[in-house]
Design a protein around this motif. Structure first.
Motif, short mmCIF file in Angstrom:
data_model
loop_
_atom_site.label_atom_id
_atom_site.label_comp_id
_atom_site.label_asym_id
_atom_site.label_seq_id
_atom_site.Cartn_x
_atom_site.Cartn_y
_atom_site.Cartn_z
N TRP A 47 0.83 -1.21 0.00
CA TRP A 47 0.00 0.00 0.00
C TRP A 47 0.86 1.26 0.00
N THR A 48 1.96 1.25 0.76
CA THR A 48 2.81 2.44 0.84
C THR A 48 3.67 2.63 -0.41
N ASN A 49 3.87 1.55 -1.14
CA ASN A 49 4.65 1.64 -2.37
C ASN A 49 6.02 2.29 -2.13
N ASN A 50 6.63 1.95 -1.01
CA ASN A 50 7.96 2.45 -0.62
C ASN A 50 8.04 3.96 -0.43
N LYS A 51 6.90 4.60 -0.24
CA LYS A 51 6.91 6.04 0.05
C LYS A 51 7.42 6.27 1.48
N ASP A 52 7.91 7.48 1.71
CA ASP A 52 8.34 7.84 3.06
C ASP A 52 7.15 7.77 4.01
N LEU A 53 7.43 7.45 5.26
CA LEU A 53 6.38 7.32 6.27
C LEU A 53 6.59 8.31 7.40
N LEU A 54 5.50 8.91 7.85
CA LEU A 54 5.50 9.66 9.09
C LEU A 54 4.95 8.72 10.14
N ILE A 55 5.72 8.53 11.20
CA ILE A 55 5.31 7.57 12.23
C ILE A 55 5.32 8.22 13.60
N ILE A 56 4.56 7.62 14.51
CA ILE A 56 4.68 7.97 15.92
C ILE A 56 5.95 7.26 16.37
N ASP A 57 6.91 8.04 16.73
CA ASP A 57 8.25 7.51 17.01
C ASP A 57 8.33 6.93 18.42
N ASN A 58 7.89 5.68 18.53
CA ASN A 58 8.04 4.96 19.80
C ASN A 58 8.63 3.59 19.50
N GLU A 59 9.00 2.89 20.51
CA GLU A 59 9.69 1.61 20.33
C GLU A 59 8.81 0.59 19.60
N TYR A 60 7.53 0.53 19.96
CA TYR A 60 6.63 -0.44 19.31
C TYR A 60 6.56 -0.20 17.81
N LEU A 65 7.73 -1.75 12.26
CA LEU A 65 8.00 -1.34 10.88
C LEU A 65 9.46 -1.52 10.46
N SER A 66 10.26 -2.11 11.30
CA SER A 66 11.71 -2.19 11.05
C SER A 66 12.07 -2.94 9.76
N LEU A 81 6.58 18.18 19.21
CA LEU A 81 6.28 17.39 20.41
C LEU A 81 7.28 16.25 20.54
N LYS A 82 7.36 15.71 21.74
CA LYS A 82 8.13 14.50 22.00
C LYS A 82 7.16 13.40 22.36
N TYR A 83 7.59 12.17 22.17
CA TYR A 83 6.71 11.05 22.49
C TYR A 83 6.54 10.91 24.00
N THR A 84 5.29 10.75 24.39
CA THR A 84 4.92 10.36 25.74
C THR A 84 3.75 9.38 25.60
N ASP A 85 3.44 8.67 26.65
CA ASP A 85 2.33 7.72 26.59
C ASP A 85 0.99 8.38 26.30
N ASP A 86 0.86 9.66 26.61
CA ASP A 86 -0.40 10.37 26.37
C ASP A 86 -0.29 11.39 25.24
#
Length: 119
Positions: A47-60, A65-66, A81-86
């Motif tokens: 579906w992404t066809n190798n396009k760049d992705l914007l992700i929520i940058d967390n370990e999961y 997606l690795s 913003l920085k990642y937090t659980d909320d």
């Protein structure tokens, strides 16, 4: 303009954690269900066809997606913003967004607000 949405989920009978099932108990008929997460990831890659992705940058997310060759960028960088659980609640408050069952919609709206504020 949002052109498409990737609405896939793991078959509900494969989810063994009751709390997760309660969280996912919305718009059940609007998703495509697959029997394993590897198939979901394969469909997502196509579906992404190798396009760049914007992700929520967390370990999961990073771990999940690795295996994808796509370049991945933290969407939080663009929202200052920085990642937090909320972080989703923080985004909703920061941009005065209405709750949604679709986190992608909230992120998309936040990006629009952020982009418009720079113009």
């Amino acid at each position: 303009k949002l052109l498409d949405r990737f609405d896939y989920r793991l078959d509900l009978d494969k989810i063994l954690i009751p709390d997760i099932l309660r969280i996912l108990n919305y718009d059940i008929d609007k998703f495509t269900y697959l029997s394993n997460s590897k198939d979901i990831l394969k469909e997502f890659q196509e579906w992404t066809n190798n396009k760049d992705l914007l992700i929520i940058d967390n370990e999961y997310t990073s771990n999940y997606l690795s295996t994808l060759p796509n370049k991945k960028y933290s969407i939080l960088k663009y929202l200052n913003l920085k990642y937090t659980d909320d972080v989703i609640n923080i985004i909703m408050n920061k941009y005065k967004l209405e709750p949604s069952n679709y986190i992608t919609d909230l992120l998309y709206e936040a990006l629009i607000y952020e982009s418009n504020s720079k113009n």
